[in-house]
Design a protein around this motif. Structure first.
Motif, short mmCIF file in Angstrom:
data_model
loop_
_atom_site.label_atom_id
_atom_site.label_comp_id
_atom_site.label_asym_id
_atom_site.label_seq_id
_atom_site.Cartn_x
_atom_site.Cartn_y
_atom_site.Cartn_z
N VAL A 704 36.80 33.76 23.23
CA VAL A 704 36.16 34.81 22.44
C VAL A 704 35.97 34.34 21.00
CG1 VAL A 704 36.98 36.78 23.79
CG2 VAL A 704 38.42 35.85 21.99
N ARG A 705 35.03 35.00 20.32
CA ARG A 705 34.82 34.78 18.89
C ARG A 705 34.39 36.12 18.29
NH1 ARG A 705 29.18 31.25 19.40
NH2 ARG A 705 27.80 33.01 19.91
N LEU A 706 34.54 36.24 16.97
CA LEU A 706 34.15 37.45 16.27
C LEU A 706 32.95 37.16 15.38
CD1 LEU A 706 37.62 38.91 15.21
CD2 LEU A 706 36.33 39.29 17.32
N MET A 707 31.98 38.08 15.38
CA MET A 707 30.79 37.94 14.53
C MET A 707 30.62 39.22 13.73
SD MET A 707 29.67 34.93 15.26
CE MET A 707 28.06 34.95 14.48
N ASN A 708 30.54 39.07 12.39
CA ASN A 708 30.34 40.20 11.49
C ASN A 708 28.88 40.16 11.06
OD1 ASN A 708 30.50 42.27 9.67
ND2 ASN A 708 32.44 41.58 8.77
N LYS A 709 28.06 41.00 11.69
CA LYS A 709 26.60 40.91 11.60
C LYS A 709 26.20 39.53 12.12
CE LYS A 709 26.05 44.98 9.60
NZ LYS A 709 27.43 45.47 9.66
N GLN A 710 25.63 38.67 11.28
CA GLN A 710 25.23 37.33 11.72
C GLN A 710 26.22 36.26 11.29
OE1 GLN A 710 22.67 37.16 13.79
NE2 GLN A 710 22.48 39.38 13.52
N ALA A 711 27.22 36.62 10.53
CA ALA A 711 28.19 35.63 10.04
C ALA A 711 29.42 35.61 10.93
CB ALA A 711 28.60 35.97 8.61
N ARG A 712 30.13 34.49 10.89
CA ARG A 712 31.34 34.36 11.69
C ARG A 712 32.44 35.21 11.06
NH1 ARG A 712 32.48 30.30 15.52
NH2 ARG A 712 34.35 30.94 16.64
N ARG A 714 36.40 36.54 10.61
CA ARG A 714 37.75 35.97 10.72
C ARG A 714 38.69 36.94 11.41
NH1 ARG A 714 38.88 32.75 5.00
NH2 ARG A 714 37.11 31.32 5.16
N ASP A 715 38.85 38.11 10.80
CA ASP A 715 39.79 39.08 11.37
C ASP A 715 39.09 40.33 11.88
OD1 ASP A 715 40.99 40.71 8.31
OD2 ASP A 715 39.00 40.08 8.96
N ARG A 716 37.79 40.35 11.81
CA ARG A 716 37.05 41.52 12.26
C ARG A 716 35.63 41.11 12.64
NH1 ARG A 716 38.00 45.31 7.61
NH2 ARG A 716 39.95 44.13 7.66
N GLY A 717 35.07 41.83 13.60
CA GLY A 717 33.70 41.53 13.99
C GLY A 717 33.38 41.96 15.40
N GLU A 720 32.38 38.56 21.02
CA GLU A 720 31.49 37.78 21.87
C GLU A 720 32.36 36.90 22.77
OE1 GLU A 720 27.64 37.71 18.88
OE2 GLU A 720 28.57 35.80 19.45
N VAL A 721 32.01 36.89 24.06
CA VAL A 721 32.84 36.22 25.05
C VAL A 721 32.03 35.11 25.72
CG1 VAL A 721 32.21 37.93 26.81
CG2 VAL A 721 34.30 36.60 27.08
N TYR A 722 32.71 34.03 26.07
CA TYR A 722 32.08 32.84 26.67
C TYR A 722 32.37 32.83 28.18
CZ TYR A 722 30.87 27.90 27.30
OH TYR A 722 30.30 26.72 27.70
N ILE A 723 31.31 32.89 29.00
CA ILE A 723 31.46 32.90 30.46
C ILE A 723 30.37 32.04 31.08
CG2 ILE A 723 31.57 34.33 32.54
CD1 ILE A 723 32.26 36.71 30.78
N HIS A 724 30.76 31.12 31.92
CA HIS A 724 29.82 30.28 32.68
C HIS A 724 28.77 29.62 31.78
CE1 HIS A 724 31.74 31.49 36.21
NE2 HIS A 724 31.09 32.61 36.47
N GLY A 725 29.22 29.07 30.67
CA GLY A 725 28.33 28.27 29.85
C GLY A 725 27.50 29.03 28.84
N GLU A 726 27.77 30.31 28.61
CA GLU A 726 26.99 31.03 27.61
C GLU A 726 27.85 32.09 26.92
OE1 GLU A 726 24.83 33.96 30.79
OE2 GLU A 726 24.01 33.87 28.78
N VAL A 743 41.99 40.64 22.81
CA VAL A 743 41.12 39.78 21.99
C VAL A 743 41.87 39.27 20.77
CG1 VAL A 743 39.02 39.74 20.60
CG2 VAL A 743 39.01 40.90 22.81
N CYS A 744 42.53 40.18 20.05
CA CYS A 744 43.23 39.78 18.82
C CYS A 744 44.33 38.76 19.09
CB CYS A 744 43.80 41.02 18.12
SG CYS A 744 42.54 42.12 17.43
N ARG A 745 45.09 38.99 20.15
CA ARG A 745 46.16 38.04 20.47
C ARG A 745 45.57 36.68 20.85
NH1 ARG A 745 48.45 40.95 23.75
NH2 ARG A 745 47.75 40.04 25.71
N GLN A 746 44.45 36.69 21.53
CA GLN A 746 43.80 35.45 21.92
C GLN A 746 43.35 34.65 20.69
OE1 GLN A 746 40.79 36.29 24.81
NE2 GLN A 746 40.21 34.15 25.12
#
Length: 813
Positions: A704-712, A714-717, A720-726, A743-746
């Protein structure tokens, strides 16, 4: 292929072509399948039947031959002229891409075809001086005086493909140019994605007006205009969604069901539609006529609707839905038997009752209907003189014909022209394909397929009832979708093949008539494996629920399917069927669409489907070269360092050990849904000397990753999850603090401040929604361990994208 091929697409092909020790396949230097030249070649005669050159390329090679041979001394010419011709003509070989290492991204494109050891040694002894005129490869020329190093440089890793051994290799040449079949005899075809994001696309038609536009109808009652480049007009061609009767229930057969353009549309602007409607609490099927808007050639005049025919629909299923114009100019209407099970209406059912319009093929004349009756009865309709029959009836005894088509006939002989094929959906046991003829009885409800359904009716039925040309049991599929006889230009081997499918099983099938007996032979169609579909823009997977088939104006064949069989689910995709075993000669299939005046904003087509690679395989060994004595130590040749996103995705795919999807005949899981476009500035034929980027750590499914609008973030956002190459987003239907805690623990945060909803951190519009209905206990390692809907299946939009706010400290919010 449906779209243009720039250097970026070529590089994608090179990357895929280098995925390990998979068997090579016929491919030309333009990264397309070989073809049969329109006429025999004069110079490269050994490839006159099948190869990669037409007469123009053949002449160019001949001119090059004259140019080089003119620079050879007479003894060298006498000894080497035939070798020179052989080497030049390998550009015409069906395996040209392999002979020149075009399929290997980690070696430069060869200037001379790869040679077998013995042949190379013989040529070196007699003709090595010839290469200074034949090749511009300085590394090769530096080895001219060292036979061992010269021939090692000229060798191929796979000796089966070196010249001239490949000419006599039976494994390579036995079925060259024929449709590839797997060990079970299943024809391996490929697909090109041409439209997506549609809500149950039930029909796609063209106007036959020279513009090559295509019009795709959604079950909810919207029709969209697509231009030849597959961009879509933002404004719908027709929107009668408020009038159309349908529902979000999966499998609901009501809705917008059919559309056809009048044969004289260019002159009268008339279009006919077939849809479900409710009138005074009574369900009906309606056939209406619309006219093109006088202000916009891409929009119908919604106020111009004239109801041609309405038929009461006693049940919500078996609504029929096909409209066609025959070569006779008459409108053919295909109705269902009225619904329920077993056609329970009256003594013999609607289908056998010629006094009702249900369970029939109808034929009417809608020409010159601006004044007087809305339609007339063709004088040769079979039951015009039967007082107990409706004069509109053309054929009867049908249950629920779902998708019919007229055969265009063989492009040269016109054999088969005008035959009317239909898929008739069965009851309990069998699905069938029929050829419809005037006045004939197709047996329902006495018969289902070749078997008796109502035994009493069956024993008393006429011996003149028409049997199907093919029927299949429900272990193969439970809802036939009729198709087309392929009569296009781009895939010549498919000519005469009737291609159809099954909605429930997702099976693609074909029938071919045996001319000597008139029998129809069945062959299954599956998606190409190995390198069969490794060509730019092609894929080898599709969504299971096959809704409909279609032809474009040039006769190329398509089908529409979806992953969620609901009229409101935007999961519908349109695929073009492609045979990579052989293409038509270059230029033969080019069309020049008439200009289209566009008044609406264009929405560019962005493909989302991907070619499925069977298994991740290690990168191929680099082909190193040996310099001539005294030269510096060689450096392995590698691709350019800078690669666009879509190339990086392929490289990530190879590193991701979780990615082991296998393409089957009928995919049972949804394929990945995004592919980014990109371009590469590298030209084919240049040496690739920059170092390859260092491998990135492999991403695991569930990352998983967090996106705040279009920016990456850090602690909020946004999550977005990665599954089967996307990467994709998560819907918030059941999103709560327990799921947010996972998500947060991950991400390394021990505390959750809040689980956010309704796209608080922006909408991930460029991504697919991958997870919905997520239910976690809070102890899972990642979201994939939580309960959730099938990957990619959802009933929400990006306005509901889920997010989290995490913290390293406990926060009371």
């Amino acid at each position: 292929m449906a779209r243009g091929e720039g250097p970026g697409r070529a590089l994608l092909l090179l990357l895929l072509g280098g995925l390990g020790q998979v068997r090579s396949h016929p491919q030309c230097l333009d990264f397309k399948p070989p073809f049969r030249p329109p006429r025999p070649l004069a110079f490269c005669v050994q490839y006159s039947d099948f190869g990669c050159c037409d007469a123009k390329q053949d002449r160019a090679l001949l001119e090059r031959y004259y140019s080089i041979s003119g620079r050879l001394a007479q003894p060298a010419y006498a000894a080497c002229a035939s070798h020179l011709q052989d080497l030049l003509c390998q550009e015409c070989s069906p395996y040209a891409a392999h002979l020149y290492d075009a399929e290997d991204p980690f070696t430069p494109l060869r200037t001379v075809a790869g040679l077998c050891q013995e042949y190379c040694e013989q040529m070196w002894q007699k003709c090595r001086s010839m290469f200074r005129y034949l090749s511009t490869d300085k590394e090769l020329l530096a080895l001219e005086n060292n036979m061992a190093k010269f021939c090692r440089y000229m060798s191929l890793d796979d000796v089966d493909y070196c010249f001239p051994h490949l000419l006599v290799n039976e494994n390579l040449n036995q079925n060259l140019g024929l449709v590839t079949a797997n060990s079970e005899g299943c024809l391996q075809l490929c697909l090109a994605e041409v439209a997506n994001g549609l809500r149950n696309p039930v029909a796609m038609v063209h106007a036959n007006d020279g513009t090559h536009r295509l019009f795709i109808a959604e079950q909810v009652g919207l029709i969209w205009t697509y231009l030849p480049d597959w961009s879509r007009l933002e404004k719908p061609f027709l929107n009668i969604s408020e009038a159309v009767l349908t529902s979000p229930w999966e499998g609901d057969e009501r809705g917008f069901l059919g559309i056809v353009f009048h044969p004289k549309f260019k002159f009268n602007g008339k279009v006919y539609v077939y849809y479900s409607v409710e009138v005074h609490f009574e369900e009906r099927i309606r056939i209406s006529e619309f006219r093109i808007s006088p202000d916009d050639m891409n929009t119908l005049d919604h106020s111009s609707e004239r109801i041609i025919l309405e038929i009461e629909q006693p049940a919500s299923n078996h609504n029929g839905g096909e409209l066609l114009f025959g070569d006779d100019g008459y409108l053919y209407i295909f109705t269902g038997d009225g619904g329920m099970a077993g056609d329970p209406f009256g003594s013999f059912g609607n289908a056998q009752n010629k006094s009702t319009l249900l369970g029939k093929v109808l034929r009417i004349n809608v020409d010159n209907n601006d004044r007087g009756p809305l339609y007339r009865i063709p004088p040769d309709n079979p039951f015009v003189n039967d007082p107990k029959a409706r004069p509109e009836v053309y054929a009867y005894g049908v249950r629920n014909m779902w998708r019919c088509s007229f055969d265009r006939g063989d492009p040269h002989t016109k054999e088969g022209k005008g035959r009317l094929f239909c898929g008739d959906v069965g009851q309990n046991k069998f699905e069938e394909i029929d050829i419809i003829e005037k006045g004939k009885n197709y047996g329902w409800r006495a018969r289902e397929g070749f078997s008796c359904y109502d035994k009493k009716l069956c024993s008393n039925s006429s011996l003149d009832d028409v049997l199907p040309i093919y029927a299949y049991p429900h272990k193969m599929g439970k809802s036939v979708t009729g198709g087309y006889v392929y009569r296009g230009c781009e895939s010549p081997n498919l000519n005469g093949l009737y291609i159809f499918g099954d909605f429930m099983s997702g099976r693609l099938m074909s029938l071919k008539e045996k001319q000597s007996t008139g029998e129809w032979q069945y062959t299954e169609i599956c998606m190409g494996r190995g390198q069969t579909c490794v060509f730019p823009g092609l894929i080898n997977n599709y969504y299971q629920y096959i809704i409909s088939f279609a032809e474009d104006e040039a006769g190329e064949l398509y089908f529409m399917s979806t992953g969620v069989a609901s009229a409101t689910a935007p999961n519908g995709v349109v695929y073009k069927i492609v045979d990579t075993s052989r293409r038509a000669p270059p230029g033969k299939c080019q069309v020049e669409p008439l200009p289209v005046k566009v008044k609406s904003r264009l929405i560019k087509f962005v493909p989302k489907e991907k070619l499925i690679v069977k298994t991740p395989i290690q990168r191929r060994r680099l082909r190193t070269t040996t310099k001539a004595p005294g030269s510096s130590t060689p450096t392995p040749v590698t691709p350019q360092a800078t690669t666009p996103d879509w190339v990086q995705q392929i490289l990530n795919l190879l590193r991701n050990q979780n990615r082991v999807q296998v393409t089957s005949r009928t995919p049972t899981t949804k394929p990945p849904k995004s592919r980014k476009g990109g371009k590469s500035g590298e030209r084919r034929g240049q040496r690739r000397k920059n170092k390859h980027p260092s491998p990135l750590p492999p991403l695991q499914n569930g990352a998983v990753r967090l996106m705040n609008k279009q920016a990456r973030g850090r602690d909020r956002g946004r999550v977005e999850v990665y599954i089967h190459g996307e990467w994709g987003t998560v819907c918030d239907d059941s999103w709560n603090a327990k799921a947010a805690a996972v998500v947060c623990r991950q991400l390394g945060f021990p505390y959750v401040v809040r689980a956010t909803k309704r796209a608080e951190f922006g909408e991930g519009r460029s991504l697919q929604i991958l997870l919905d209905d997520v239910e976690c206990t809070g102890e899972e390692k990642n979201l994939l361990e939580c309960r959730h809907a099938d990957i990619g299946k959802h009933n929400c939009s990006h306005k509901e994208d889920a997010g989290v706010i995490c913290s390293h400290e406990e926060v009371i919010y």
